[in-house]
Motif scaffolding. Structure first.
Motif, mmCIF file in Angstrom:
data_model
loop_
_atom_site.group_PDB
_atom_site.id
_atom_site.type_symbol
_atom_site.label_atom_id
_atom_site.label_comp_id
_atom_site.label_asym_id
_atom_site.label_seq_id
_atom_site.Cartn_x
_atom_site.Cartn_y
_atom_site.Cartn_z
ATOM 1 N N GLU A 49 28.424 51.633 43.623
ATOM 2 C CA GLU A 49 28.740 52.221 42.319
ATOM 3 C C GLU A 49 30.060 51.674 41.781
ATOM 4 O OE1 GLU A 49 29.803 56.644 40.482
ATOM 5 O OE2 GLU A 49 28.573 56.491 42.294
ATOM 6 N N ALA A 50 31.073 51.562 42.655
ATOM 7 C CA ALA A 50 32.375 51.054 42.224
ATOM 8 C C ALA A 50 32.299 49.589 41.795
ATOM 9 C CB ALA A 50 33.388 51.218 43.355
ATOM 10 N N LEU A 51 31.394 48.822 42.417
ATOM 11 C CA LEU A 51 31.212 47.424 42.026
ATOM 12 C C LEU A 51 30.437 47.325 40.709
ATOM 13 C CD1 LEU A 51 30.370 45.937 45.532
ATOM 14 C CD2 LEU A 51 32.430 45.459 44.188
ATOM 15 N N HIS A 52 29.399 48.134 40.554
ATOM 16 C CA HIS A 52 28.627 48.114 39.317
ATOM 17 C C HIS A 52 29.485 48.530 38.122
ATOM 18 C CE1 HIS A 52 24.537 47.084 40.463
ATOM 19 N NE2 HIS A 52 24.606 47.888 41.514
ATOM 20 N N SER A 53 30.363 49.502 38.323
ATOM 21 C CA SER A 53 31.191 50.001 37.219
ATOM 22 C C SER A 53 32.313 49.040 36.853
ATOM 23 C CB SER A 53 31.797 51.358 37.592
ATOM 24 O OG SER A 53 32.813 51.198 38.593
ATOM 25 N N ASN B 44 29.247 41.005 42.697
ATOM 26 C CA ASN B 44 30.524 40.610 43.299
ATOM 27 C C ASN B 44 30.684 41.100 44.734
ATOM 28 O OD1 ASN B 44 31.283 39.384 40.835
ATOM 29 N ND2 ASN B 44 31.944 41.366 40.048
ATOM 30 N N LEU B 45 29.579 41.054 45.461
ATOM 31 C CA LEU B 45 29.621 41.419 46.871
ATOM 32 C C LEU B 45 29.400 40.180 47.723
ATOM 33 C CD1 LEU B 45 29.607 43.657 49.134
ATOM 34 C CD2 LEU B 45 27.117 43.472 49.022
ATOM 35 N N LEU B 46 30.308 39.958 48.657
ATOM 36 C CA LEU B 46 30.166 38.887 49.645
ATOM 37 C C LEU B 46 29.812 39.560 50.962
ATOM 38 C CD1 LEU B 46 30.557 35.920 50.525
ATOM 39 C CD2 LEU B 46 32.988 36.418 50.812
ATOM 40 N N ALA C 128 36.844 44.755 41.611
ATOM 41 C CA ALA C 128 36.464 43.405 41.193
ATOM 42 C C ALA C 128 35.535 42.744 42.195
ATOM 43 C CB ALA C 128 37.715 42.551 40.992
ATOM 44 N N GLY C 129 35.559 43.223 43.434
ATOM 45 C CA GLY C 129 34.691 42.629 44.444
ATOM 46 C C GLY C 129 34.877 43.302 45.780
ATOM 47 N N ALA C 130 33.969 43.011 46.683
ATOM 48 C CA ALA C 130 34.053 43.511 48.054
ATOM 49 C C ALA C 130 33.428 42.481 48.975
ATOM 50 C CB ALA C 130 33.339 44.858 48.199
ATOM 51 N N ALA C 131 33.932 42.429 50.201
ATOM 52 C CA ALA C 131 33.382 41.538 51.224
ATOM 53 C C ALA C 131 33.209 42.346 52.494
ATOM 54 C CB ALA C 131 34.303 40.348 51.468
ATOM 55 N N VAL C 132 32.008 42.323 53.052
ATOM 56 C CA VAL C 132 31.728 43.108 54.259
ATOM 57 C C VAL C 132 31.016 42.233 55.281
ATOM 58 C CG1 VAL C 132 31.629 45.289 52.993
ATOM 59 C CG2 VAL C 132 29.534 43.996 53.345
ATOM 60 N N ASP C 133 31.407 42.391 56.529
ATOM 61 C CA ASP C 133 30.731 41.702 57.632
ATOM 62 C C ASP C 133 29.889 42.677 58.449
ATOM 63 O OD1 ASP C 133 30.282 39.358 59.368
ATOM 64 O OD2 ASP C 133 31.427 40.513 60.851
ATOM 65 N N THR C 134 30.082 43.966 58.215
ATOM 66 C CA THR C 134 29.363 44.989 58.971
ATOM 67 C C THR C 134 28.801 46.028 58.020
ATOM 68 O OG1 THR C 134 31.373 46.298 59.293
ATOM 69 C CG2 THR C 134 30.826 44.697 60.992
ATOM 70 N N ARG D 190 35.868 59.208 46.560
ATOM 71 C CA ARG D 190 37.233 59.562 46.165
ATOM 72 C C ARG D 190 38.206 58.458 46.535
ATOM 73 N NH1 ARG D 190 41.482 61.021 48.882
ATOM 74 N NH2 ARG D 190 43.183 62.180 47.858
ATOM 75 N N ALA D 191 38.135 57.964 47.772
ATOM 76 C CA ALA D 191 39.062 56.926 48.212
ATOM 77 C C ALA D 191 38.906 55.662 47.377
ATOM 78 C CB ALA D 191 38.843 56.627 49.688
ATOM 79 N N LEU D 192 37.666 55.272 47.099
ATOM 80 C CA LEU D 192 37.441 54.077 46.299
ATOM 81 C C LEU D 192 38.003 54.245 44.889
ATOM 82 C CD1 LEU D 192 33.801 53.309 47.459
ATOM 83 C CD2 LEU D 192 35.837 51.962 48.002
ATOM 84 N N SER D 193 37.946 55.458 44.358
ATOM 85 C CA SER D 193 38.481 55.704 43.013
ATOM 86 C C SER D 193 39.998 55.579 42.976
ATOM 87 C CB SER D 193 38.061 57.097 42.519
ATOM 88 O OG SER D 193 38.783 58.130 43.199
ATOM 89 N N LEU D 194 40.654 55.766 44.137
ATOM 90 C CA LEU D 194 42.107 55.653 44.203
ATOM 91 C C LEU D 194 42.584 54.203 44.301
ATOM 92 C CD1 LEU D 194 42.956 58.603 46.625
ATOM 93 C CD2 LEU D 194 43.177 58.554 44.134
ATOM 94 N N MET D 195 41.667 53.289 44.598
ATOM 95 C CA MET D 195 42.046 51.888 44.636
ATOM 96 C C MET D 195 42.355 51.404 43.222
ATOM 97 S SD MET D 195 39.340 50.328 47.441
ATOM 98 C CE MET D 195 39.970 48.661 47.257
ATOM 99 N N ARG D 196 43.219 50.421 43.132
ATOM 100 C CA ARG D 196 43.612 49.891 41.832
ATOM 101 C C ARG D 196 42.416 49.298 41.080
ATOM 102 N NH1 ARG D 196 49.193 46.450 43.036
ATOM 103 N NH2 ARG D 196 50.598 48.242 43.215
ATOM 104 N N GLN D 197 42.420 49.454 39.774
ATOM 105 C CA GLN D 197 41.404 48.817 38.954
ATOM 106 C C GLN D 197 41.422 47.311 39.211
ATOM 107 O OE1 GLN D 197 39.240 50.278 36.718
ATOM 108 N NE2 GLN D 197 38.315 48.291 36.234
#
Length: 337
Positions: free
Chosen positions: A256-260, A287-289, A264-270, A229-236
């Motif tokens: 799922e949000a990245l595949h769809s 588009n994952l760093l 546009a991208g995400a970056a995670v260190d943990t 739900r929270a990810l869906s509220l983020m801007r396209q």
């Protein structure tokens, strides 16, 4: 007459270090108060902790990584007085059990804040200017100079979930880069209006931000906060950055949000489980760093964290005033009176 150092050395303190390495100046600081250190290597499990506690009966644990210091472990450490984190996150410690037992749980102040803030900004810049994708395309033999159109970081809105030692540094740098910053905090009065303006809810922040960066500790309240739900509220087309704790994010929902293409991208260190399994959905997402939980692992930060943790232990064991800002369970102070 004995010096303070000589008097301290009369006491056989035992410190258990949940790692095989510790900066030499930190070791020296503990040895100066007469402490004997026991280092642990490899994976730190509950069983190994119980065995180490039975052998050494330490007064202090210097905690590197996130070993499971739960109620069972604590019940087998009756002489324990302080757990000092080599860093900031103490979510692997049962704070309620530690408080009941009168054990101070302490963090190393802002020792890792500069390094983590730099890593966060590096991730923002890398994703914001599409560097991973451009690098990959170029290595594959493409030269996209005539078709690529990027966006500048300046003018974008950065949403900070949390505004502690790291969040404030990220905000200051983002402002220098020309970004506007909004922040979700527990106490709006703690936010410098020159750095950020506050919002009243996570939903509000997600709807206003081009880039969302997480800077909150892991707790029952924050676990899984970035769910489907929270990810869906983020801007396209927006970006998500996480240099805090992996379990803040529902990783399957993020994939799922990245595949769809919603993100546009995400970056995670943990990550929620480290290292990840080969079939982790995140590892298959576009588009994952991803970096291997190294945001705080600079030479300078490792030294500062080691010295900070050692100083917290030395303060408690020698009766010196501990910095209250570094105490993760301040309720324990009432029990120690």
């Amino acid at each position: 007459m004995k010096t303070n150092k000589e008097m301290a050395i009369d006491k056989p303190y035992h410190v258990l270090v949940t790692h095989s390495q510790l900066a030499r100046p930190a070791i020296q600081k503990l040895e100066d108060i007469g402490a004997q250190l026991t280092m642990m290597d490899g994976e730190i499990t509950e069983a190994r902790l119980l065995d180490a506690l039975a052998r050494q009966a330490p007064q202090a644990i210097l905690m590197r990584g996130n070993p499971p210091i739960n109620a069972t472990v604590l019940s087998h450490a009756p002489g324990l007085r302080v757990i000092a984190k080599h860093g900031a996150g103490v979510d692997s410690v049962d704070l309620e059990a530690a408080t009941r037992q009168g054990v101070l749980v302490m963090v190393a102040g802002d020792a890792n804040a500069p390094a983590v803030a730099e890593h966060t900004i590096a991730m923002i810049l890398a994703l914001g200017r599409d560097l991973p994708a451009l690098d990959r395309r170029t290595h594959e033999g493409h030269w996209d100079r005539d078709i690529y159109k990027g966006r500048e970081i300046a003018g974008r809105t950065l949403g900070l979930v949390g505004f502690g030692r790291i969040g404030r540094r990220v905000a200051a740098t983002a402002r220098c880069l020309g970004m506007s910053v909004v922040a979700l905090v527990r106490h709006a009065a703690t936010v410098d209006p020159d750095l950020a303006r506050t919002v009243g809810s996570l939903d509000e922040l997600l709807g206003q931000s081009d880039i969302v960066s997480l800077h909150v500790p892991l707790s029952d309240q924050t676990r899984g906060m970035m769910d489907k739900r929270a990810l869906s509220l983020m801007r396209q087309g927006s970006l998500l950055i996480n240099t805090s704790r992996g379990a803040l994010v529902d990783e399957a929902a993020l994939a799922e949000a990245l595949h769809s293409g919603h993100l546009a991208g995400a970056a995670v260190d943990t990550l929620a489980h480290e290292p990840p399994q080969a079939d982790s959905p995140l590892l298959q997402a576009p588009n994952l760093l991803i970096t291997p939980h190294v945001a705080a692992m600079t030479t300078a930060a490792i030294l500062r964290m080691g010295l900070g943790a050692a100083d917290n232990i030395a303060a408690v064991l020698t009766g010196r005033q501990a910095d209250p800002a570094n105490i993760a369970n301040p309720a324990v102070l009432e029990r120690l009176k």
